[in-house]
Design a protein around this motif. Structure first.
Motif, PDB file in Angstrom:
ATOM      1  N   LEU A  45      36.729  54.381  68.607  1.00 49.21           N
ATOM      2  CA  LEU A  45      36.723  55.141  67.623  1.00 49.21           C
ATOM      3  C   LEU A  45      36.950  54.728  66.445  1.00 49.21           C
ATOM      4  O   LEU A  45      36.415  55.276  65.333  1.00 49.21           O
ATOM      5  CB  LEU A  45      37.911  56.180  68.324  1.00 49.21           C
ATOM      6  CG  LEU A  45      37.636  57.162  69.414  1.00 49.21           C
ATOM      7  CD1 LEU A  45      38.811  57.953  69.710  1.00 49.21           C
ATOM      8  CD2 LEU A  45      36.563  58.003  68.710  1.00 49.21           C
TER       9      LEU A  45
ATOM     10  N   HIS B 288      36.743  61.629  64.260  1.00 48.71           N
ATOM     11  CA  HIS B 288      36.116  60.566  63.303  1.00 48.71           C
ATOM     12  C   HIS B 288      36.701  60.870  61.977  1.00 48.71           C
ATOM     13  O   HIS B 288      36.649  59.532  61.246  1.00 48.71           O
ATOM     14  CB  HIS B 288      34.618  60.504  63.482  1.00 48.71           C
ATOM     15  CG  HIS B 288      33.981  60.282  64.880  1.00 48.71           C
ATOM     16  ND1 HIS B 288      34.106  58.786  65.300  1.00 48.71           N
ATOM     17  CD2 HIS B 288      33.509  60.958  65.649  1.00 48.71           C
ATOM     18  CE1 HIS B 288      33.382  58.932  66.604  1.00 48.71           C
ATOM     19  NE2 HIS B 288      33.286  60.125  66.799  1.00 48.71           N
TER      20      HIS B 288
ATOM     21  N   ASN C 105      39.358  55.041  64.170  1.00 50.60           N
ATOM     22  CA  ASN C 105      39.874  56.061  63.558  1.00 50.60           C
ATOM     23  C   ASN C 105      41.332  55.948  63.025  1.00 50.60           C
ATOM     24  O   ASN C 105      42.282  56.832  62.652  1.00 50.60           O
ATOM     25  CB  ASN C 105      39.587  57.515  64.005  1.00 50.60           C
ATOM     26  CG  ASN C 105      40.479  57.402  65.285  1.00 50.60           C
ATOM     27  OD1 ASN C 105      41.024  56.520  65.812  1.00 50.60           O
ATOM     28  ND2 ASN C 105      40.524  58.597  65.996  1.00 50.60           N
TER      29      ASN C 105
END
Length: 483
Positions: A52, A133, A54
């Motif tokens: 990810l 995101h 993030n």
């Protein structure tokens, strides 16, 4: 790491690599994810978490009383940070989830939506790609301690919690003049933010519950539940006064949410002091080394010690020193690399002064893995440098140093035998200062892309300069790979 020798020793360079790549922060985030989510497949969970990428995305709770400007501020933040803006209204605005219909049924019966249902609804929304995101901004929720606990139980943990506040009289006055555009949902005010467009003015409508009594009831409910929410997010809350221009409030919020997250990662101080002769670099380095236990590395002194020790490198440097020439950069960098890459310097940290003197030396220093994380430029005028250096004297018998203005000798016989170093004559000092100014012109701009830099006026009391340096040391360093 050499696996053929025991005991295994971790090379000091690995510590610098871990700091640059934020490995400690990465391990902290992964461990937090395991403890919060308790996945059945920890390895798969961690792989998905790393994919990810993030960790630095905004996750903001924006709370505050009615009419404090939450909606306007959330809208501006969403545009500025390019993140989704969530609120109770947006969560119920469409049938994007099967839980939305259940929540709308409670709303249609004018019943309070259960905290668990809110938490489930928000949890589903935050799993959508835009929030995963890009991050998210949640406005006006939670309103109670039970709602906050429901979010925490669902592993919805914000990075920043911003709470707006203002006097109730100000909030009531704001709410009375609030108007909303039913098409764009943008908020205006009859006194503070009235649009010039006549067509837009005609379609603006008052918000629900904007009367004085309705606002007072909502404020009373907010104050009743505020301390419960405070107990849930007390350590991470940032209180901001909303009774000021919106642009100022937005600037304060942005400064808070864009600041690097606090980290418990061990970071050793690597300080570089730059400045002309007489700026006080040697004194400030000694004060820093004494207070913080870091290694004091004076480039000029190290060259003299290397020559005096008679090492191979010192023998190569000796002709330069004997003839008064600058020692070749590659020799100086080899000497500094050997010293600053020792385990002691990586564990305790270091303060370096006397090198680099120009931008080419600075680039070569970074290529040799000598990377400061704080850079201070001490600035003085040429006249002050002359006053500080040309009045220096030394007692040839005791080696004690004096200054004719600041620290004169107390005994006449000592004063009469004092001698001046040839480098401290006024002409020599002015030449050294002029050479420094000519060579170091691009250093400050160069290091701005490497580490936090600060330009300090060194023409003041040394203790005052030291306090300014300390005030910059408490700020978290910016990790950069350099230009």
């Amino acid at each position: 790491m050499d696996a053929t020798h025991r005991p295994l020793v971790v090379p000091p360079r690995l510590g610098l690599y871990a700091e640059e790549k934020r490995l400690f922060r990465l391990m902290q985030v992964m461990l937090e994810g395991l403890m919060i989510h308790k996945p059945e497949d920890p390895i798969g969970f961690l792989i998905e978490l790393l994919m990810l990428d993030n960790d630095d995305t905004p996750r903001i709770l924006l709370l505050g009383p009615p009419a404090s400007g939450k909606t306007t501020l959330a809208m501006w933040l969403s545009k500025h940070l390019s993140v989704p803006w969530l609120s109770q209204e947006t969560l119920l605005a469409s049938d994007w989830s099967s839980l939305t219909a259940s929540a709308q049924e409670f709303q249609a019966r004018k019943e309070e939506i259960p905290e668990d249902l809110w938490a489930q609804l928000l949890e589903e929304r935050l799993k959508l790609p835009d929030c995963l995101h890009n991050g998210w901004i949640l406005e006006g929720f939670p309103e109670t301690r039970d709602q906050a606990r429901s979010l925490q139980a669902a592993a919805i943990i914000p990075r920043h919690v911003v709470v707006l506040y203002a006097p109730d009289t100000v909030l009531i006055e704001r709410n009375l003049g609030k108007r909303v555009d039913p098409h764009t949902k943008e908020v205006y005010h009859t006194t503070f933010d009235w649009p010039p467009d006549k067509a837009l003015q005609a379609r603006l409508v008052p918000t629900e519950g904007s009367g004085e009594m309705g606002t007072a009831r909502r404020l009373l409910a907010y104050h009743r539940n505020y301390y419960g929410t405070l107990q849930s997010y007390g350590s991470t809350m940032k209180l901001i006064n909303a009774d000021q221009p919106c642009a100022d409030v937005l600037a304060q919020v942005l400064r808070h949410v864009e600041a690097p997250p606090p980290s418990h990662a061990p970071v050793s101080l690597r300080i570089l002091l730059c400045g002309p002769p007489g700026a006080g670099k040697t004194l400030q380095a000694a004060l820093l080394a004494q207070k913080y236990g870091i290694v004091n590395v004076c480039c000029g002194q190290m060259i003299k010690e290397e020559v005096a020790d008679g090492s191979k490198l010192g023998e190569l440097m000796k002709p330069y020193l004997d003839n008064g020439w600058p020692v070749a950069d590659n020799m100086v960098l080899r000497m500094l690399s050997q010293r600053l890459n020792q385990w002691e310097c990586h564990v305790r940290g270091w303060v370096l002064h006397g090198f680099p003197r120009d931008e080419d030396q600075a680039r070569a220093m970074l290529l040799a893995d000598i990377r400061p994380n704080r850079v201070f430029f001490l600035s003085i005028s040429a006249d002050i440098a002359v006053q500080r250096l040309s009045y220096r004297r030394v007692d040839p018998i005791t080696g004690e140093r004096f200054h004719l203005l600041l620290r004169p000798a107390s005994q006449r016989e000592v004063h009469e035998r004092l001698r001046q170093h040839p480098r401290d004559t006024e002409e020599a000092v002015r030449l050294r200062v002029e050479r420094h100014q000519r060579l170091s012109g691009g250093l400050e701009a160069f290091f701005q892309g490497v580490a936090p830099t600060a330009l300090l006026n060194a023409d003041q009391d040394p203790q005052t300069v030291f306090e300014y340096i300390e005030s910059y040391l408490v700020q978290p360093p910016t990790i950069s790979a350099g230009p």
